[in-house]
Enzyme design. Structure first.
Site, PDB file in Angstrom:
ATOM      1  CE  LYS A  14      -2.206  -1.098   3.823  1.00 37.76           C
ATOM      2  NZ  LYS A  14      -1.496  -2.524   4.304  1.00 37.76           N
ATOM      3  NE  ARG A  89      -4.733  -1.843   9.654  1.00 37.96           N
ATOM      4  CZ  ARG A  89      -3.719  -1.480   9.127  1.00 37.96           C
ATOM      5  NH1 ARG A  89      -3.736  -0.187   8.545  1.00 37.96           N
ATOM      6  NH2 ARG A  89      -2.562  -2.183   9.152  1.00 37.96           N
ATOM      7  NE  ARG A 128       8.267  -2.637   6.587  1.00 42.92           N
ATOM      8  CZ  ARG A 128       6.981  -2.184   6.325  1.00 42.92           C
ATOM      9  NH1 ARG A 128       6.725  -1.234   5.235  1.00 42.92           N
ATOM     10  NH2 ARG A 128       6.256  -2.539   7.281  1.00 42.92           N
ATOM     11  NE  ARG A 146       2.203  -5.433  10.927  1.00 41.48           N
ATOM     12  CZ  ARG A 146       3.290  -5.071  10.071  1.00 41.48           C
ATOM     13  NH1 ARG A 146       4.450  -5.330  10.427  1.00 41.48           N
ATOM     14  NH2 ARG A 146       3.040  -4.282   9.013  1.00 41.48           N
TER      15      ARG A 146
HETATM   16  P1  AP5 Z   1       4.697  -1.594   1.788  1.00 43.42           P
HETATM   17  O1  AP5 Z   1       4.558  -0.638   0.647  1.00 43.42           O
HETATM   18  O2  AP5 Z   1       5.261  -0.817   3.275  1.00 43.42           O
HETATM   19  O3  AP5 Z   1       3.325  -2.392   2.185  1.00 43.42           O
HETATM   20  P2  AP5 Z   1       2.095  -1.757   3.118  1.00 43.42           P
HETATM   21  O4  AP5 Z   1       0.855  -2.545   2.636  1.00 43.42           O
HETATM   22  O5  AP5 Z   1       1.930  -0.212   3.144  1.00 43.42           O
HETATM   23  O6  AP5 Z   1       2.740  -2.423   4.524  1.00 43.42           O
HETATM   24  P3  AP5 Z   1       2.403  -1.906   6.021  1.00 43.42           P
HETATM   25  O7  AP5 Z   1       3.676  -2.649   6.812  1.00 43.42           O
HETATM   26  O8  AP5 Z   1       2.498  -0.764   6.058  1.00 43.42           O
HETATM   27  O9  AP5 Z   1       1.126  -2.568   6.617  1.00 43.42           O
HETATM   28  P4  AP5 Z   1       0.364  -2.390   7.635  1.00 43.42           P
HETATM   29  O10 AP5 Z   1      -1.012  -2.246   6.923  1.00 43.42           O
HETATM   30  O11 AP5 Z   1       0.488  -3.457   8.636  1.00 43.42           O
HETATM   31  O12 AP5 Z   1       1.146  -0.875   8.374  1.00 43.42           O
HETATM   32  P5  AP5 Z   1       0.231   0.287   8.901  1.00 43.42           P
HETATM   33  O13 AP5 Z   1       1.246   1.231   8.917  1.00 43.42           O
HETATM   34  O14 AP5 Z   1      -0.801   0.555   7.953  1.00 43.42           O
HETATM   35  O15 AP5 Z   1       5.679  -2.726   1.480  1.00 43.42           O
HETATM   36  C1  AP5 Z   1       6.088  -3.868   2.527  1.00 43.42           C
HETATM   37  C2  AP5 Z   1       7.356  -3.954   1.999  1.00 43.42           C
HETATM   38  O16 AP5 Z   1       7.387  -4.936   0.784  1.00 43.42           O
HETATM   39  C3  AP5 Z   1       8.484  -2.822   2.060  1.00 43.42           C
HETATM   40  O17 AP5 Z   1       9.894  -3.259   2.458  1.00 43.42           O
HETATM   41  C4  AP5 Z   1       8.297  -2.712   0.427  1.00 43.42           C
HETATM   42  O18 AP5 Z   1       9.477  -2.344  -0.214  1.00 43.42           O
HETATM   43  C5  AP5 Z   1       7.937  -4.211   0.139  1.00 43.42           C
HETATM   44  N1  AP5 Z   1       7.519  -4.069  -1.350  1.00 43.42           N
HETATM   45  C6  AP5 Z   1       6.479  -3.633  -1.948  1.00 43.42           C
HETATM   46  N2  AP5 Z   1       6.128  -4.144  -2.871  1.00 43.42           N
HETATM   47  C7  AP5 Z   1       6.793  -4.926  -3.457  1.00 43.42           C
HETATM   48  C8  AP5 Z   1       6.730  -5.844  -4.471  1.00 43.42           C
HETATM   49  N3  AP5 Z   1       5.929  -5.639  -5.609  1.00 43.42           N
HETATM   50  N4  AP5 Z   1       7.858  -6.703  -4.410  1.00 43.42           N
HETATM   51  C9  AP5 Z   1       8.592  -7.079  -3.590  1.00 43.42           C
HETATM   52  N5  AP5 Z   1       8.466  -6.134  -2.421  1.00 43.42           N
HETATM   53  C10 AP5 Z   1       7.844  -4.999  -2.507  1.00 43.42           C
HETATM   54  O19 AP5 Z   1      -0.227   0.024  10.308  1.00 43.42           O
HETATM   55  C11 AP5 Z   1       0.722  -0.302  11.377  1.00 43.42           C
HETATM   56  C12 AP5 Z   1      -0.074  -0.562  12.743  1.00 43.42           C
HETATM   57  O20 AP5 Z   1      -0.582   0.783  13.005  1.00 43.42           O
HETATM   58  C13 AP5 Z   1      -1.299  -1.510  12.518  1.00 43.42           C
HETATM   59  O21 AP5 Z   1      -0.803  -2.878  12.915  1.00 43.42           O
HETATM   60  C14 AP5 Z   1      -2.013  -0.880  13.717  1.00 43.42           C
HETATM   61  O22 AP5 Z   1      -1.860  -1.346  14.884  1.00 43.42           O
HETATM   62  C15 AP5 Z   1      -1.912   0.555  13.538  1.00 43.42           C
HETATM   63  N6  AP5 Z   1      -3.144   0.987  12.689  1.00 43.42           N
HETATM   64  C16 AP5 Z   1      -2.726   1.748  11.558  1.00 43.42           C
HETATM   65  N7  AP5 Z   1      -4.053   2.206  11.108  1.00 43.42           N
HETATM   66  C17 AP5 Z   1      -4.899   1.744  11.527  1.00 43.42           C
HETATM   67  C18 AP5 Z   1      -6.538   1.587  11.719  1.00 43.42           C
HETATM   68  N8  AP5 Z   1      -7.046   2.404  10.776  1.00 43.42           N
HETATM   69  N9  AP5 Z   1      -7.074   1.112  12.801  1.00 43.42           N
HETATM   70  C19 AP5 Z   1      -6.398   0.607  13.620  1.00 43.42           C
HETATM   71  N10 AP5 Z   1      -5.024   0.323  13.775  1.00 43.42           N
HETATM   72  C20 AP5 Z   1      -4.370   1.048  12.986  1.00 43.42           C
HETATM   73 MG    MG Z   2       1.817   1.215   4.854  1.00 43.44          MG
END
Ligand code: AP5
Ligand code: MG
Length: 196
Positions: A14, A89, A128, A146
């Protein structure tokens, strides 16, 4: 205003795809994960409360997250719309967002859901974790939690928008550029329809 939700499990790409989509379509990025990490870095009460959940791989309670959204949706002149990343979410977050948008005479236009296998998610996040410094990337059991939270609470959000016929599933494995091209083709079609 165009409202796009970029949806998918942790590690589905994402954030990576959002960076490119923001530039191409002149959208404002709304990532609740980034916002919460910003609060943690500033040691605010919200950050402290959120950290306890994030460090365990659990979702932060709805009321904390919904509280930070309203402000972000305000006052953003100069953008063609919003890209929502990691929000909504849970089903209650989706309902709260719809209510908020309705008050502004707006609605979600499209949800692009990235489809990535669990083995690939784990591989990406463990890799990562070697360098990111993100507390929730540091070990496999937190990453697995997660992904479990995603299945328990987040897939319901896709069902919510599917019933309104707003969801398009996009294969999320392969090169970043290939996936970007797939997403753009979906967004372009929707934008053409919206302006017809
Ligand atoms: P990346 O682009 O970072 O993927 P992502 O889907 O953004 O993954 P996140 O780790 O951000 O997921 P998340 O949803 O758990 O985190 P968030 O910050 O929202 O890519 C991941 C990796 O893969 C990178 O190293 C990238 O380089 C690599 N990659 C990308 N594309 C690739 C490809 N095509 N091929 C190979 N490699 C690739 O949430 C974190 C925490 O915050 C949650 O667990 C929760 O506790 C809290 N939180 C956030 N939002 C909420 C909400 N709305 N409600 C409740 N809790 C929340
Ligand atoms: Mg993200």
């Amino acid at each position: 205003m165009f409202f796009l939700i970029l949806f998918g499990p942790p590690g589905s790409g994402k954030g990576t795809q959002a960076e490119k989509l923001l530039v191409k379509y002149n959208l404002k990025h709304l990532s609740t994960g980034d916002l919460l990490r910003g609060e943690i870095a500033k040691n605010t009460p919200l950050g402290l409360a959120a950290k306890a959940f994030i460090d365990k791989g659990q979702l932060v309670p709805d009321e904390l997250v919904i509280g930070i959204i309203d402000d972000c949706l305000k006052n953003n002149p100069g953008f063609a719309g919003f890209l929502l990343d990691g929000f909504p979410r849970t089903a209650p977050q989706a309902k709260a967002l719809d209510n908020l948008l309705e008050l502004k005479g707006q609605s979600i236009d499209l949800m692009v859901a990235l489809d990535v296998s669990e083995a690939e998610l784990l591989k990406r996040l463990l890799k990562r974790g070697e360098t990111s410094g993100r507390s929730d990337d540091t070990n496999e059991s937190i990453i697995t939690e997660r992904i479990a939270e995603y299945h328990r609470k987040t897939t319901a959000v896709a069902d919510y928008y599917k019933s309104a016929d707003k969801v398009v599933l996009v294969p999320g494995e392969g090169s970043v550029d290939d996936i970007f091209a797939r997403i753009c083709s979906v967004v372009d079609k929707k934008m053409v329809k919206a302006s017809a």
